[in-house]
Design a protein around this motif. Structure first.
Motif, short mmCIF file in Angstrom:
data_model
loop_
_atom_site.label_atom_id
_atom_site.label_comp_id
_atom_site.label_asym_id
_atom_site.label_seq_id
_atom_site.Cartn_x
_atom_site.Cartn_y
_atom_site.Cartn_z
N VAL A 224 0.94 -1.15 -0.08
CA VAL A 224 0.10 0.03 -0.06
C VAL A 224 0.81 1.36 0.08
CG1 VAL A 224 -1.64 1.36 1.37
CG2 VAL A 224 -1.80 -1.22 1.23
N VAL A 225 2.00 1.09 0.93
CA VAL A 225 2.75 2.55 1.01
C VAL A 225 3.49 2.79 -0.22
CG1 VAL A 225 4.66 3.40 2.22
CG2 VAL A 225 2.77 2.33 3.46
N SER A 226 4.09 1.67 -0.72
CA SER A 226 4.84 1.67 -2.07
C SER A 226 4.47 1.78 -3.31
CB SER A 226 6.06 0.55 -1.96
OG SER A 226 5.59 -0.50 -2.21
N LYS A 227 3.11 1.31 -3.55
CA LYS A 227 2.50 1.11 -4.60
C LYS A 227 1.14 1.76 -4.70
CE LYS A 227 5.58 -1.74 -6.96
NZ LYS A 227 5.90 -1.13 -8.07
N GLY A 228 0.77 2.36 -3.72
CA GLY A 228 -0.58 3.18 -3.55
C GLY A 228 -0.57 4.24 -4.46
N ALA A 229 0.64 5.10 -4.89
CA ALA A 229 0.42 6.19 -5.87
C ALA A 229 0.17 5.51 -6.98
CB ALA A 229 1.58 6.98 -5.50
N ASP A 230 0.94 4.59 -7.39
CA ASP A 230 0.92 4.04 -8.73
C ASP A 230 -0.53 3.41 -9.34
OD1 ASP A 230 3.43 4.80 -9.27
OD2 ASP A 230 4.21 2.80 -8.73
N TRP A 231 -1.22 2.69 -7.97
CA TRP A 231 -2.29 1.96 -8.25
C TRP A 231 -3.40 2.95 -8.10
CZ3 TRP A 231 -1.13 -2.58 -4.20
CH2 TRP A 231 -0.38 -3.18 -4.71
N THR A 417 11.29 4.58 6.51
CA THR A 417 11.81 5.31 5.19
C THR A 417 11.00 4.74 4.23
OG1 THR A 417 14.23 4.59 6.02
CG2 THR A 417 14.00 4.60 3.66
N THR A 418 10.01 3.76 3.95
CA THR A 418 9.10 3.24 3.01
C THR A 418 8.11 4.33 3.05
OG1 THR A 418 9.85 0.87 3.33
CG2 THR A 418 8.09 1.75 2.04
N THR A 419 7.56 4.58 4.14
CA THR A 419 6.47 5.54 4.47
C THR A 419 7.01 7.10 3.85
OG1 THR A 419 5.64 4.36 6.34
CG2 THR A 419 4.96 6.55 5.90
N SER A 420 8.14 7.32 4.39
CA SER A 420 8.88 8.68 3.77
C SER A 420 8.75 8.71 2.36
CB SER A 420 9.96 8.94 4.28
OG SER A 420 10.78 10.15 3.98
N SER A 421 9.31 7.57 1.77
CA SER A 421 9.38 7.54 0.24
C SER A 421 7.88 7.61 -0.41
CB SER A 421 9.99 6.15 -0.19
OG SER A 421 9.77 6.05 -1.48
N ALA A 422 7.00 7.23 0.15
CA ALA A 422 5.73 7.30 -0.56
C ALA A 422 5.05 8.82 -0.30
CB ALA A 422 4.45 6.39 0.18
N LEU A 423 5.20 9.30 1.06
CA LEU A 423 4.57 10.62 1.22
C LEU A 423 5.45 11.78 0.44
CD1 LEU A 423 2.81 12.49 2.85
CD2 LEU A 423 4.50 12.59 4.64
N ALA A 424 6.78 11.41 0.42
CA ALA A 424 7.66 12.47 -0.54
C ALA A 424 7.07 12.53 -2.05
CB ALA A 424 9.19 12.04 -0.34
N GLY A 425 6.88 11.32 -2.50
CA GLY A 425 6.51 11.13 -3.69
C GLY A 425 5.32 11.69 -4.06
N VAL A 426 4.21 11.45 -3.17
CA VAL A 426 2.94 12.35 -3.56
C VAL A 426 3.30 13.81 -3.40
CG1 VAL A 426 0.65 12.67 -2.47
CG2 VAL A 426 1.64 10.36 -2.28
N LEU A 427 4.16 14.43 -2.49
CA LEU A 427 4.38 15.71 -2.59
C LEU A 427 4.82 16.26 -3.91
CD1 LEU A 427 5.73 16.59 1.02
CD2 LEU A 427 3.69 17.50 -0.09
N LEU A 428 5.99 15.42 -4.16
CA LEU A 428 6.81 15.91 -5.47
C LEU A 428 5.92 15.93 -6.79
CD1 LEU A 428 10.39 14.75 -4.77
CD2 LEU A 428 9.60 16.77 -4.66
#
Length: 495
Positions: A224-231, A417-428
């Motif tokens: 969910v955290v790593s693929k949520g933005a893609d899905w 780290t994984t959660t940060s990656s997902a949140l930062a990806g959404v921001l950017l």
């Protein structure tokens, strides 16, 4: 208190040399494992071409390592406590070698995913190495030995990016994985020769239902955290996977609380010192990703954007290399603070330093050298924090649970780290500029990610303040107890 005889002094010198060799071997093993995490970064844009796959499918070469590492780390820690930390360390390094060879022979996606998944099983090597240090190193030397071992993570990561970029530019991409296999094979040999097996092995029954339940919960949450933005965060796939995690997790916790030999001792984890240490680990892991995401982008974005520095990938990798050296260099200083003021103080200093470092980056983004300087301040704080976390854990659990507790703390950092990656990806993704028809992260977007790092560091500081204090000299390692018995060190209460 009786004075040591010349033989005793000679024996202690010999023990000191063995300790130095042990720490060196374990640190090298940690570097080899950390290299795997950055090894693939320079070739990510080319993976679809190399593997004859779509970009979304090729991304599984990263995801497989993340998922397998998350599940394997706590399982290997528990098995290490039960059947031998050295034995599980050898298994982890062997999986690294096998996975690297499979990747080196890969020409398509399926074997690459298998190889990367096997490499992910090696992520449990770092907490196992730290736990071995507790068994074999006297308490007086444990803080600095632990700091050096954790510093190997920074060295491996810092050397991996520029080294991988240079190899990928000059040679066939398969050489990257042959290099990883060679380093892993050397680490395997050194561990076999110089790392002793732990004597604290209570044995017991493997909690298979607990391992399966934990694996399902972790994999679903990380998906969910790593693929949520893609899905799509509101898609049926994302919500369905999240529902599985939310259903399985409570049942897993209920089962673990009732089984006599659980995979994760939840009652012990609820102890204030362990609980707040794990929460601080999540915050530190969250904070660390901001640096790894923002720094390469600022360095490589075109100068014409007004905030990019226009450096090449190789130069960006070299600019990040000093961070790892700083993490290793601060090991003696962090150890001194831990011995005199306690690991709680070391952790809090680390959190403050990380926060200050991110604030410096936010105002020093105009030149490469100032960016490197500010990033080294963050790395110094990470070095302090990462050295303190396992020390806090080990001072709260018996030797028979060291590897499991350390592995769980490592998992907490990975989740952060994984959660940060997902949140930062959404921001950017929502804060971009149009650059000749290509969307690039905006300056405000990058600063927002850095602000997340500052907030995570502040959260780590707040959580660390709740950790109960304990005497810095209270810990007695198994190595101390053995030395006392054979007369290499007088008992603490002798007169």
């Amino acid at each position: 208190m009786s004075l040591p005889t010349p033989l005793t002094a000679e024996a202690e010198d010999s023990a000191g040399r063995r300790t130095d060799v042990l720490v060196t071997v374990l640190a090298f093993t940690g570097i080899a494992v950390a290299l795997v995490q950055t090894l693939i970064i320079p070739i990510i844009p080319h993976l679809p071409e190399y593997l004859h796959a779509s970009a979304s499918d090729a991304a599984w070469a990263l995801t497989a390592t993340l998922l397998c590492g998350a599940v394997a780390t706590p399982v290997m820690g528990r098995l290490g406590d039960m059947y031998g930390k050295r034995r599980m360390l050898l298994v982890g390094v062997a999986m690294l070698v096998v996975g690297s060879v499979i990747c080196a022979l890969s020409e398509s996606l399926a074997p690459m995913i298998v190889g990367r998944a096997l490499q992910g099983l090696a992520h449990g090597v770092i907490p196992l190495g730290v736990s071995i240090l507790r068994d074999e190193v006297p308490a007086a030397r444990l803080p600095v030995s632990t700091a050096v071992m954790l510093g190997s993570l920074g060295v491996g990561g810092a050397l991996g990016l520029p080294g991988s970029a240079m190899i990928a530019d000059a040679f066939d991409w398969h050489i990257l994985f042959w290099t990883s296999a060679a380093l892993g094979a050397l680490a395997l040999l050194l561990v076999m020769l110089f790392v002793p097996e732990s004597k604290a092995r209570p044995g017991g029954r493997v909690d298979i239902p607990g391992a399966v339940g934990m694996g399902i919960s972790l994999i679903c949450l990380l998906f969910v955290v790593s693929k949520g933005a893609d899905w799509g965060w509101s898609s049926g796939t994302t919500l369905g996977v999240l529902a599985v995690a939310l259903i399985v997790l409570p049942f897993w916790g209920w089962f673990e609380l009732r089984t006599p030999q659980p995979m994760v001792d939840l009652r012990a984890s609820a102890h204030p010192q362990i609980l707040f240490t794990h929460l601080a680990g999540v915050a530190f892991g969250f904070s660390l990703f901001a640096l790894n995401l923002v720094l390469p982008q600022v360095l490589q974005l075109p100068k014409i954007t007004g905030y990019g520095l226009g450096e090449s990938l190789a130069t960006a990798g070299l600019a990040m290399a000093p961070q790892g050296m700083v993490m290793m260099a601060v090991a003696p200083l962090s150890a001194r603070v831990t011995k005199t003021r306690g690991p709680k103080t070391t952790l809090m200093i680390g959190a403050v330093t990380v926060g200050v470092g991110y604030l410096l980056i936010m105002v020093l983004m105009s030149a490469t050298w100032t960016l490197i300087l500010a990033s080294c301040v963050v790395a110094m704080g990470v070095g302090f924090g990462y050295a303190a976390l396992p020390t806090l854990v080990m001072s709260s659990v018996p030797a028979s649970q060291t590897a499991a507790a350390n592995s769980l703390n490592t998992l907490m950092r990975s989740i952060g780290t994984t959660t940060s990656s997902a949140l930062a990806g959404v921001l950017l993704a929502h804060m971009t500029i149009d650059f000749h028809g290509v969307e690039l992260p905006s300056e405000n977007g990058l600063r927002a990610v850095l602000a997340l790092g500052v907030g995570a560091a502040a959260l780590a500081l707040a959580v660390a303040s709740f950790i109960p204090r304990h005497r810095p000299d209270a810990a007695v390692t198994p190595a101390d107890a053995i030395a006392e018995k054979v007369g290499l060190r007088p008992a603490a209460d002798a007169d």
